[in-house]
Design a protein around this motif. Structure first.
Motif, mmCIF file in Angstrom:
data_model
loop_
_atom_site.group_PDB
_atom_site.id
_atom_site.type_symbol
_atom_site.label_atom_id
_atom_site.label_comp_id
_atom_site.label_asym_id
_atom_site.label_seq_id
_atom_site.Cartn_x
_atom_site.Cartn_y
_atom_site.Cartn_z
ATOM 1 N N UNK A 3 -7.041 30.517 -4.618
ATOM 2 C CA UNK A 3 -7.472 31.887 -4.877
ATOM 3 C C UNK A 3 -6.422 32.535 -5.759
ATOM 4 N N UNK A 4 -6.855 33.266 -6.791
ATOM 5 C CA UNK A 4 -5.896 33.711 -7.802
ATOM 6 C C UNK A 4 -5.573 35.205 -7.771
ATOM 7 N N UNK A 5 -6.557 36.081 -7.573
ATOM 8 C CA UNK A 5 -6.264 37.507 -7.615
ATOM 9 C C UNK A 5 -7.392 38.282 -6.965
ATOM 10 N N UNK A 6 -7.190 39.594 -6.802
ATOM 11 C CA UNK A 6 -8.174 40.400 -6.083
ATOM 12 C C UNK A 6 -8.016 41.862 -6.466
ATOM 13 N N UNK A 64 -4.558 38.313 -18.749
ATOM 14 C CA UNK A 64 -4.466 37.919 -17.346
ATOM 15 C C UNK A 64 -4.627 39.147 -16.471
ATOM 16 N N UNK A 65 -3.538 39.592 -15.803
ATOM 17 C CA UNK A 65 -3.622 40.733 -14.914
ATOM 18 C C UNK A 65 -3.956 42.009 -15.663
ATOM 19 N N UNK A 112 -9.153 35.562 -13.289
ATOM 20 C CA UNK A 112 -8.002 36.393 -12.883
ATOM 21 C C UNK A 112 -8.301 37.877 -13.086
ATOM 22 N N UNK A 113 -7.355 38.712 -12.667
ATOM 23 C CA UNK A 113 -7.283 40.118 -13.020
ATOM 24 C C UNK A 113 -8.485 40.997 -12.763
ATOM 25 N N UNK A 131 -10.632 38.616 -15.906
ATOM 26 C CA UNK A 131 -10.155 37.796 -17.013
ATOM 27 C C UNK A 131 -10.582 36.344 -16.865
ATOM 28 N N UNK A 132 -11.033 35.765 -17.953
ATOM 29 C CA UNK A 132 -11.280 34.326 -18.056
ATOM 30 C C UNK A 132 -10.179 33.809 -18.978
ATOM 31 N N UNK A 133 -9.027 33.478 -18.387
ATOM 32 C CA UNK A 133 -7.799 33.309 -19.160
ATOM 33 C C UNK A 133 -7.932 32.271 -20.269
ATOM 34 N N UNK A 134 -8.302 31.051 -19.901
ATOM 35 C CA UNK A 134 -8.225 29.955 -20.874
ATOM 36 C C UNK A 134 -9.359 29.955 -21.887
#
Length: 313
Positions: free
Chosen positions: A269-272, A76-77, A35-36, A49-52
């Motif tokens: 797809x999560x973010x950009x 996250x973001x 993410x982010x 970001x590698x959230x988990x």
């Protein structure tokens, strides 16, 4: 994978034959995601970001992907403010904070009217220094099970440029997620990633930075498309086109909300975010991957505008 071309206007955005490139994979747990992404122009590298795994990653042309920071409290973001400082949303610590050049961290927002925030998700900084972020409901495993919600709704918030005031500017979305400004900052786009909604709303921004809720309008409705994916990360280019993750990949929308085409991708797809010296490379994250594609129109740089020598906080 090819680009789905729905409207011929997309040809001016994505060149014929353009395709995306995977830069790395294997981030996140079974539920992902990466993410982010945010481009650090002066260093020529990307952070994401590698959230988990609760860590921040770095990609550079020379070194590929490396670990930039551990124990990010499920960051996250993220974006940058006018001074270039990193502004990050955290799930586990349920706050939005800012990292100074010396590595010190200060909290921008963690409570609303004395109640702990739910799960700050994505964030943008307006050119005047105001910080806007989304705060969807708590959700395990993004937040610890021992942290019950204290606020009775999911909100979109604004922190004043001086950091003194936190206002909830939207409160009627179920799962507010991605957000971005139009190039002139007169419109704030916010999406709702609830599986039964899958929509993007547009709000007029008033002179004081608050939103004219009476102006709220449906910008895009993705519910008819049954492919994998939904609205999450969202950005704009300098021409006002809106890019939002959605069913099938990344949707490219005209300033009027017309679906021009889709950058196709298997899975979610999560973010950009934009990057490279000309801001014409779109870096984007998937459930477990980091990717990029070259486009014909540059994106709005982060941070916006010139960097002042100081910012009151």
């Amino acid at each position: 994978m090819p680009v789905e071309r729905i409207d011929p206007r997309v040809d001016a955005i994505v060149a014929d034959g353009a395709d995306w490139e995977e830069l790395g994979r294997g981030f996140g747990g079974p539920t992902g995601p990466a993410e982010g992404p945010v481009w650090i122009a002066e260093g020529g590298y990307l952070l994401f970001s590698d959230i988990h795994n609760s860590r921040r990653m770095r990609w550079s042309p020379a070194d590929g992907i490396t670990i930039d920071k551990e124990d990010t409290q499920n960051g996250n973001g993220q974006t940058r403010d006018r001074e270039g400082r990193l502004v990050v949303c955290h799930h586990f610590s349920r706050c939005v904070d800012r990292e100074e050049a010396d590595g010190s961290v200060s909290v921008i927002a963690d409570k609303y009217r004395g109640m702990k925030l739910n799960r700050p998700n994505d964030v943008v900084v307006k050119s005047d220094g105001a910080v806007y972020f989304t705060d969807p409901p708590p959700k395990v495993p993004f937040t610890p099970p021992e942290h019950p919600p204290e606020i009775d709704c999911a909100g979109v918030y604004r922190v004043s440029p001086d950091g003194a005031r936190l206002n909830m500017v939207v409160r009627d979305l179920i799962n507010p997620n991605g957000l971005c400004f139009s190039p002139d900052e007169k419109i704030l786009y916010v999406n709702d990633s609830n599986q039964h909604r899958k929509l993007i709303m547009a709000y007029s921004v008033e002179a004081d930075g608050m939103l004219d809720l009476g102006s709220a309008r449906l910008f895009c409705d993705m519910r008819a498309d049954t492919r994998v994916g939904g609205p999450d990360g969202m950005k704009v280019d300098v021409a006002g086109n809106v890019y939002c993750t959605g069913p099938g990949g990344i949707w490219i929308l005209s300033p009027a909300g017309e679906h021009l085409g889709t950058i196709l991708m298997e899975g979610r797809t999560s973010n950009m975010n934009w990057g490279d010296a000309d801001w014409r490379t779109l870096y984007f994250t998937g459930s477990r991957t980091l990717n990029r594609i070259r486009l014909e129109i540059p994106g709005v740089p982060v941070p916006r505008g010139a960097l002042p020598t100081s910012l009151s906080s």
